[in-house]
Design a protein around this motif. Structure first.
Motif, short mmCIF file in Angstrom:
data_model
loop_
_atom_site.label_atom_id
_atom_site.label_comp_id
_atom_site.label_asym_id
_atom_site.label_seq_id
_atom_site.Cartn_x
_atom_site.Cartn_y
_atom_site.Cartn_z
N VAL A 186 43.75 -15.11 0.54
CA VAL A 186 42.85 -16.24 0.79
C VAL A 186 41.50 -15.67 1.20
O VAL A 186 41.43 -14.67 1.89
N ASN A 187 40.44 -16.33 0.74
CA ASN A 187 39.08 -15.87 1.03
C ASN A 187 38.58 -16.37 2.38
O ASN A 187 37.75 -15.72 3.03
N TYR A 188 39.07 -17.53 2.77
CA TYR A 188 38.66 -18.15 4.04
C TYR A 188 39.92 -18.58 4.77
O TYR A 188 40.86 -19.10 4.15
N LEU A 189 39.94 -18.36 6.08
CA LEU A 189 41.07 -18.79 6.90
C LEU A 189 40.54 -19.70 8.01
O LEU A 189 39.82 -19.25 8.90
N LEU A 190 40.87 -20.97 7.92
CA LEU A 190 40.35 -21.96 8.85
C LEU A 190 41.26 -22.11 10.07
O LEU A 190 42.41 -21.68 10.05
N ASP A 191 40.73 -22.74 11.10
CA ASP A 191 41.55 -23.03 12.28
C ASP A 191 42.03 -24.48 12.22
O ASP A 191 41.71 -25.23 11.31
N ASP A 192 42.81 -24.87 13.22
CA ASP A 192 43.38 -26.22 13.25
C ASP A 192 42.33 -27.31 13.36
O ASP A 192 42.58 -28.46 12.99
N GLU A 193 41.17 -26.95 13.87
CA GLU A 193 40.14 -27.95 14.13
C GLU A 193 39.34 -28.30 12.88
O GLU A 193 38.62 -29.31 12.86
N THR A 194 39.43 -27.50 11.87
CA THR A 194 38.62 -27.70 10.67
C THR A 194 39.40 -28.46 9.61
O THR A 194 40.52 -28.09 9.27
N ASP A 195 38.80 -29.51 9.08
CA ASP A 195 39.41 -30.29 8.00
C ASP A 195 39.27 -29.50 6.70
O ASP A 195 38.16 -29.30 6.20
N VAL A 196 40.39 -29.04 6.16
CA VAL A 196 40.34 -28.14 5.02
C VAL A 196 39.77 -28.80 3.77
O VAL A 196 39.06 -28.17 2.98
N ASN A 197 40.04 -30.09 3.58
CA ASN A 197 39.53 -30.77 2.39
C ASN A 197 38.01 -30.96 2.46
O ASN A 197 37.31 -30.77 1.46
N ARG A 198 37.51 -31.28 3.64
CA ARG A 198 36.06 -31.38 3.80
C ARG A 198 35.40 -30.02 3.64
O ARG A 198 34.30 -29.91 3.07
#
Length: 263
Positions: A186-198
């Protein structure tokens, strides 16, 4: 405009939404972890071809319904197939995966959950992948007697190398989010607070700001420098399933037991 290939919830379907330069494709079968049947793979291929017919589409987003991507192909379906039919099913799924791989537009995979087996391959067919704390990736085909083809192997080798590819098949281990990011899956790894679709939409809009000619050129250049050389399916030189191990592996999966492979 929203286009839906309609099916029952149990059957699953492939959703396509085209708006604002985006073609958003959603695998919709959450009750069965977004596992794809042969019909769904064919639908996915048809959607991929439809996307490039709309000149307004600039970026493709591929995702799974809910906190899932795809667990791969529906193994319960395989339990009802002959070896010849199983090999044909692998041909169908490869056609669908390669259709998305070759779309002449930037493709973003939203991996907000497990991506396993053929679902893992579909994720790797995307140009860019976004991971979340729900991301899990793996290729546990060794428990099923699946003898992977060269296209499947090459997608993994291009990203993680020969040894790690062999490790994934040898052990069947599942990679956690941070491992996926560290390996470049994966190129980006988000945290729980970030809306992945947005986040995917914002990333797509940033991509749309770039020169379309540059985007297409780099996609062509990468394809040229990493050609996929495969043995044609028609030659019969390579089967995607072992005639003995595959039926036993699928039966064991359905019966929720360890496979008893002949040594």
């Amino acid at each position: 405009m929203r286009v839906t290939i309609k099916r029952t919830e149990e059957d699953g379907n492939i959703l396509l939404q085209e708006s604002g330069g985006f073609a958003i494709v959603t695998i919709n079968r959450p009750a069965l972890k977004n596992a794809l049947t042969n019909r769904m793979w064919n639908d996915l291929k048809a959607v991929g071809k439809r996307i490039i017919q709309n000149p307004k589409n600039k970026v493709v987003i591929l995702r799974g319904k809910k906190r899932l991507f795809s667990s791969g192909s529906d193994l319960k379906q395989f339990n009802q197939l002959t070896i010849e039919e199983a090999n044909d099913a692998f041909r169908i799924m490869e056609e669908a995966i390669s259709t998305f791989e070759r779309i002449p537009l930037p493709t973003i995979g939203v991996i907000n959950g497990p991506a396993m087996g053929a679902g893992f391959q579909l994720a790797l067919a995307c140009d860019i992948r976004i991971g979340t704390p729900n991301t899990l990736m793996g290729f546990p085909v060794g428990r099923l007697g699946i003898t992977i083809n060269q296209s499947f192997a090459k997608r993994m080798i291009d990203l993680i190398g020969k040894s790690r590819t062999m490790d994934l098949v040898y052990t069947g281990r599942i990679l956690k989010p941070q491992e996926c990011y560290n390996l470049g899956l994966v190129n980006y790894l988000l945290d729980d607070e970030t809306d992945v679709n947005r986040y995917a939409i914002r990333l797509g809009k940033k991509i749309m700001e770039q020169s379309p000619a540059s985007l297409l050129a780099v996609k062509k250049a990468v394809s040229f420098n990493h050609p996929t050389v495969t043995i044609p399916w028609e030659t019969g030189l390579q089967s995607s399933v072992d005639p003995v191990d595959f039926p036993e592996g699928v039966r064991a999966f359905i019966e929720k037991r360890k496979p008893n492979f002949k040594k």
